[in-house]
Write a protein that holds these residues in place. Structure first.
Motif, PDB file in Angstrom:
ATOM      1  N   SER A 103      32.198 -21.772  75.147  1.00 38.57           N
ATOM      2  CA  SER A 103      31.782 -20.435  74.717  1.00 38.57           C
ATOM      3  C   SER A 103      30.265 -20.265  74.767  1.00 38.57           C
ATOM      4  N   ARG A 108      30.821 -16.449  78.345  1.00 35.55           N
ATOM      5  CA  ARG A 108      31.279 -15.179  77.770  1.00 35.55           C
ATOM      6  C   ARG A 108      31.001 -14.010  78.702  1.00 35.55           C
ATOM      7  N   ARG A 111      33.464 -14.056  81.595  1.00 40.08           N
ATOM      8  CA  ARG A 111      34.801 -13.606  81.185  1.00 40.08           C
ATOM      9  C   ARG A 111      34.822 -12.096  80.980  1.00 40.08           C
ATOM     10  N   ARG A 112      33.771 -11.597  80.343  1.00 42.17           N
ATOM     11  CA  ARG A 112      33.720 -10.162  80.124  1.00 42.17           C
ATOM     12  C   ARG A 112      33.705  -9.428  81.466  1.00 42.17           C
ATOM     13  N   GLU A 143      39.974  -8.814  72.594  1.00 46.09           N
ATOM     14  CA  GLU A 143      39.300 -10.061  72.236  1.00 46.09           C
ATOM     15  C   GLU A 143      37.820 -10.016  72.624  1.00 46.09           C
ATOM     16  N   TYR A 144      37.535  -9.366  73.744  1.00 45.37           N
ATOM     17  CA  TYR A 144      36.147  -9.315  74.205  1.00 45.37           C
ATOM     18  C   TYR A 144      35.459  -7.990  73.855  1.00 45.37           C
TER      19      TYR A 144
END
Lengths: 638, 157, 403
Positions: A103, A108, A111-112, A143-144
């Motif tokens: 993470s 992050r 992933r976003r 989640e994001y």
């Protein structure tokens, strides 16, 4: 079924390092770091598995516990120290002492971005989607913390919805190209209807030549639906006309429920997998407005009698009358996905299929004849609905030959998911419902009918009855608590031999006119097999073709779906080996709790033969209403 | 498709499978030969290849649709491919395209009514030092001018 | 037809005289590990662009336990502006095929496969004829050149028009009859390649260099180029210059030196490494070609002052949108978004905020895409927007020519 590597055809086997069988022998375990915590894992563990074991959440999308690795969505990327690029946790087997970070800002952000990109081409709004509140893309967005579209959002539909199939609707506007359906269709089921077509920005999941699903050799099993993370694949909904029928005072609307939906529908109401809701469901269905609710297990019991009798006739013809063209082994026919699979892939074997209809269709035919007469309602005013764990049942009830009552025997096949929605729409919270029994004249059925829901269940039910029929010995005296353990469980193919011995009993009244005695079975060994998932069915069929061990079986149970009906394409989403195991436990527990556990002891079935099917099993009326025929379809796509 | 045509196609594919083997790795070579002979890979051929290699028809279709040089729909007898990538683009490929389109009376991506030509764009052909470049079937032409391109087409005609 | 300029080409390593089979015979007279040592000593790195040490690749494949191993020569040269492999295969098949034979000997393969891009189908007859000659000379076949037990042959596999197949695992997928979709790594082809067997995949130029290294030794090879980038590099030069073509230059050559050599005038920009490479502006022309500075697979595209860099970028992005294999999200959708961004700039309908978002996206694509295609496709987007900021900004004021 559970070994993903050996199941997949060579062309589709995942390109991952196979896990060593005995890691300790080759230096075995590796010490790694996840988020600065030291962890020891067996060689070959994927980063995803290692993280999950440590309780560290890594988001996934294209990954599915039932399927081989794809590594295409890139949502599970993590940092591995020393590597220039991020690595997909699901596809990275650990073979060195690496340091992982799950993470970081880079992770992050990446992933976003993946989520943003998926959303940018995902047409439609969540509130107008069949998977609202049960969508993996929606969950990821949540989640994001996605509160706006970073890279826009497609404003017009790009693909036409394909609703040509009775069972599966394909809405490619919602497809994220995770290929879970492709891996389901090609690897898991080996049906091979779906693949990616084209390339680059034109890539999409397609059928052969992009034809309608109804025009290719889809078997309607709906396993692709169960594994679709979004609303791109769903069943063809039929609840609207059912609501209309319920509203219509001239219609007598009846429901039959299969065992598997009852073992799983609780999941739709927030209960963990493995809670049977049979009697709560009866109440809910009545409160929705159905005029009566029946137990499909009743016709499952009837199936055992009809199909078992058919088997005895075939065996008698082959062994005593020495007829040469008797089709053995006899195949079960209650899974419409399996039936269509055989019609397409092994049409030369359709004579081996039991001519007995599936429990759903038997019930439909009885409801519009026997039952209609009994309650004095014109069958044209009876609407028959079947709640099934199955997508293929929707197709089955629409097969043109399924109208032996003079009407469409079953009007609507409803999935577990659709029934849950109807219940919710009616403002009912299922788990709070009081319990109630099934309606007469069919009443509560046997545990033998109930276990039809699990792979091996039909065979177990048949064995319980056949053993008693032939040997005169109680099933409980042969199998502990009448549980036929060798046919239970999730092994892909199960084989069992049942030696008859020298002691045979009297021929039961019901079939006395068909066989004079059992002497011809003295010393014989009945050989049976069970296969679930069409990939395993394929293995069995290939073995039979090659004259292998399975060709010597007398009776084989086939179910199109992994795990049997409890893993059916109409069951609550998600599915996993763990969830299917829990559902099976619920079904077997309910069976054990019942007094009545053998089909031939079901008093309502006995009564039916006395009152209505007076020529007995496989008699003229049975043949007319309860048996069917099949079509050699072949694989050629016009 | 007539039964006789189907039988001939089946026989042809059986021979190709004989030549290249039944392994999946033979797929592209087999498809290439069919494409070369028929200028496309007909539906029936795709299913026959699938049958003989023991894979699913949709897998054959999937592979064909991936590769630019394979197609399921028949194209014109002569396939004209004009390089659209940067170096040829800089050498005024557009003038060549205009001339070809005008001469044949079709736009890029189209086939002439007599089915003699299909004109397409293609990505980098590796003739960047010789641009603008164009291929007619397997033959390549370089340092084109609009006039030269038209001349080439007329020779093919 | 394409000309053969072998007689007139100039170079110090590859473009020199060579007699077919010489290096093969020399290699066969050596132990396999000694050949490997020579290559290790030369510090040869892969010439396809990624720059992985060739000897390491070979060593891993040689060490892998398997009865069946493969040598694959990657001639799926599809990078815009690259045509050096065309020249090597057309004019120097001796260097390439000898390199493949040596590779087969070193790693213990029985079969070599030349993956020839479909666009080069016109070379197929001559290459097949050449292989036939090699068989006649017993440079292919059984007990090659008298080396007991060394049986090896080469076949040519034609590509069918897919840029992504230049990525080695996509290439292997394609060889196996699948869509050219890159695999997950690990495992790498050196242990799990073609048909799951250990496979070494090398660029055409790398194999040609091997032939020279075996002939003249690793020490000699190192006398060319720089410390970290030994040997020479074939550069495919196209665009705005008087003498486009393939040049063999030692690593360490500066961009300016190259421009002068090829007769480029009024140069505004140089794209090094093709569409997936980087775009340099005037201020960067003193940079040197080599793994330590500007690495490249060999494509050099020159743009003079008259060129519109946004149009150039658009051409590149259109290329990637079409050529992405489409399996992973960052590459398939990401490239589309970058192209849309270019079109927005072109129309003057953009905000700087959004362009910055796209740059961020590009950086994510570089680290999260599944294979080299998506990892490098944002390069030109990022460098053109950075290095030609003023020109691009001009679009904010109503288009390039202030329309």
């Amino acid at each position: 079924m559970e070994n993903k590597d050996t199941r997949a055809p060579k062309s589709q086997q995942p390109h991952v390092v196979p896990k060593p069988e005995h890691p300790e022998h080759i230096g075995g375990s590796i010490s790694i770091e996840i988020n600065e915590k030291k962890v020891v894992v067996p060689m070959g563990t994927t980063i995803l598995e290692a993280c999950r074991n440590e309780g560290i959440h890594v988001p996934t999308l294209c990954h599915h516990d039932d399927l081989c690795v794809a590594g295409v969505c890139r949502i599970c990327v993590v940092e591995v120290e020393g590597m220039r690029t991020l690595q997909a946790a699901c596809a990275f087997p650990i073979t060195a002492p690496i340091k992982i970070k799950t993470s970081t800002t880079m992770v992050r952000k990446a992933r976003r971005h993946v989520i943003d990109l998926m959303l940018s081409e995902h047409y439609g709004e969540c509130y107008a989607c069949v998977r609202n509140n049960n969508c993996e893309l929606q969950s990821l967005a949540n989640e994001y913390n996605v509160d706006h579209y970073n890279f826009g959002h497609v404003k017009e539909s790009q693909h036409e919805v394909d609703d040509s199939s009775y069972s599966v609707v394909r809405d490619m506007d919602k497809c994220v190209l995770c290929k879970r359906c492709v891996r389901t269709c090609i690897d898991l089921q080996e049906v091979g209807v779906l693949e990616a077509s084209n390339r680059g920005d034109e890539t999409k999941i397609a059928t052969f030549l992009d034809k309608d699903l109804a025009d290719v050799i889809c078997i309607n099993c709906g396993q692709c639906i169960n594994r679709c993370p979004t609303g791109a694949l769903h069943e063809k909904a039929v609840s609207d006309p059912i609501w209309e029928a319920i509203e219509d005072p001239t219609k007598h609307v009846v429901m039959q429920t299969a065992p598997s939906p009852r073992a799983a529908i609780g999941e739709e109401f927030g209960l963990p997998a493995g809670h049977s809701m049979t009697q709560e469901l009866n109440t809910a269905i009545r409160r929705i407005g159905f005029d009566a609710v029946f137990d499909t297990n009743f016709t499952a019991d009837l199936t055992i009698i009809e199909e078992g009798t058919e088997l005895i006739i075939r065996l008698f013809q082959a062994l005593v009358e020495k007829k040469e063209d008797v089709a053995l082994p006899q195949f079960t026919s209650c899974s419409p996905g399996w039936v269509k699979y055989l019609e397409h892939f092994y049409p030369e074997y359709i004579d081996n299929l039991s001519t007995a209809k599936s429990p759903q269709q038997m019930f439909g035919a009885l409801l519009k004849t026997f039952y209609a007469e009994k309650i004095g309602v014109d069958p044209k005013d009876i609407v028959t609905v079947a709640t099934m764990p199955c997508a293929a049942k929707k197709y089955e009830c629409n097969r043109p030959e399924m109208n032996d009552s003079g009407f469409k025997d079953v009007d609507y096949g409803l999935t577990t998911r659709e029934l849950a929605k109807m219940i919710k729409e009616a403002g009912i919270n299922l788990p709070e419902m009081p319990k109630s029994h099934f309606d007469n004249p069919f009443g509560d059925a046997s545990g033998a009918g109930l276990i039809f829901g699990a792979t091996g269940g039909v065979m177990e039910a048949a064995i319980r009855s056949v053993v008693e029929f032939v040997t005169g010995v109680k099933a409980e005296d042969v199998f502990e608590r009448a549980n036929v353990m060798p046919v239970r469980g999730f092994d892909g193919i199960k084989i069992m031999e049942i030696p008859i011995g020298d002691q045979v009993g009297p021929v039961p009244e019901l079939i006395k006119h068909l066989v004079p005695n059992w002497d011809w079975l003295k010393g014989a060994t009945l050989k049976v097999a069970v296969a679930h998932g069409t990939a395993n069915a394929k293995k069995v069929m290939e073995d039979i073709k090659a004259g292998g061990e399975l060709s010597k079986c007398h009776f084989i149970e086939f179910m199109a779906c992994p795990g049997g009906c409890l893993g059916g394409g109409g069951q609550p989403i998600p599915t996993s080996p763990e969830i299917r195991k829990k559902r099976a436990e619920a079904i077997y527990a309910e069976d054990e709790s019942l007094e009545l556990r053998k089909s031939h002891e079901n008093p309502h079935v006995v009564q039916l033969y006395k009152e209505f099917l007076t020529e007995g099993p496989c008699g003229h009326k049975s043949h007319e209403l309860l048996h069917t025929h099949y079509t050699k379809r072949g694989k050629y796509i016009a | 498709m007539l039964v006789a045509e189907k039988n001939a196609l089946t026989e042809e594919i059986e021979q190709l499978v004989e030549k290249y083997g039944k392994d999946r790795s033979a797929l592209l070579e087999i498809l290439h030969e069919i494409q070369k002979k028929h200028r496309s890979i007909p539906d029936f051929a795709q299913q026959e290849v699938a049958r003989l290699l023991e894979i699913h028809p949709v897998e054959v279709y999937s592979v064909i649709s991936f590769y630019t040089f394979l197609n399921t729909e028949p194209k014109g007898r002569n396939l004209v491919r004009i390089c659209q990538t940067i170096s040829c683009d800089m050498k005024n490929k557009q003038a060549v395209v205009n001339a070809v389109e005008r001469e044949l009376g079709v736009k890029i991506g189209e086939t002439t009514r007599d089915r003699k030509f299909t004109v397409e764009y293609t990505n980098c052909m590796g003739l960047c030092d010789q641009g603008p470049a164009m291929a007619v079937n397997e033959r390549v032409y370089m340092k084109l001018t609009p006039e030269k391109a038209v001349e080439i087409l007329n020779e093919v005609k | 037809m394409v000309e053969n300029l072998r007689e007139t080409r100039q170079g110090e390593v590859l473009f020199t005289d060579y007699t077919r089979g010489e290096s093969v015979k020399k290699a066969l007279s050596m132990e396999r590990q000694d050949v490997l040592f020579e290559i290790k000593d030369s510090k040869l790195k892969g010439r396809g662009g990624a720059g992985f040490p060739t000897s390491t690749k070979w060593m891993l494949t040689a060490a892998a336990k398997s009865e069946e191993k493969y040598v694959v020569c990657n001639a799926d040269e599809g990078e815009p502006g690259t045509f050096k492999d065309r020249v090597l295969l057309w004019e120097y098949p001796d260097l390439v095929f000898d390199g493949m034979i040596i590779a087969g000997y070193v790693i213990g393969a029985k079969e070599g496969i030349l993956y020839l891009r479909g666009e080069y189908e016109y070379m197929l007859p001559s290459l097949e004829a050449y292989l036939e000659e090699l068989r006649k000379d017993n440079l292919l076949g059984e007990n090659i050149c008298g080396k007991e037990g060394f049986n090896y042959d080469i076949r040519i596999h034609l590509g069918h028009g897919a840029y992504v197949c230049g990525e080695e695992t996509a290439l292997i997928e394609s060889l196996e009859g699948h869509r050219g979709e890159a695999r997950n790594r690990p495992p790498f082809p050196v242990t799990t390649g073609f048909n799951k067997k250990p496979t070494v995949v090398n660029n055409v130029e790398t194999l040609a260099a091997v032939t020279r290294i075996v002939e003249k030794g690793g020490e000699w090879y190192k006398t060319h180029g720089t410390d970290k980038s030994t040997g020479s590099k074939l550069l495919s030069v196209s665009g705005d210059c008087e003498k486009p073509g393939v040049y063999e230059l030692p690593w360490g050559t500066t961009i300016s030196e190259l421009l002068e050599k090829v007769g480029a005038k009024n140069t505004k920009a140089v794209q090094v490494g093709g569409a997936s490479g980087v775009c340099l502006n005037k201020a960067q022309f003193d940079r040197t070609l080599g793994y330590e500075d500007v690495g490249t697979g060999g494509s050099v595209i020159i743009f003079d002052e008259s060129r519109d860099m946004l149009k150039v970028l658009k051409n590149f992005m259109e290329f990637f949108v079409e050529e992405s294999c489409g399996q992973c999200i960052p590459c398939r959708v990401g490239n589309t978004k970058l192209l849309e961004g270019v079109e927005m700039i072109e129309k003057g309908e953009f905000t700087f905020g959004y362009i910055n978002k796209l740059k961020d996206l590009g950086k994510s694509m570089q680290v999260s895409s599944k294979c080299g295609l998506g990892q490098s496709s944002p390069n030109s987007f990022l460098t053109i927007l950075e290095n030609f900021k003023d020109e691009i900004l001009n679009y904010a004021n109503g288009g390039r020519n202030g329309k």
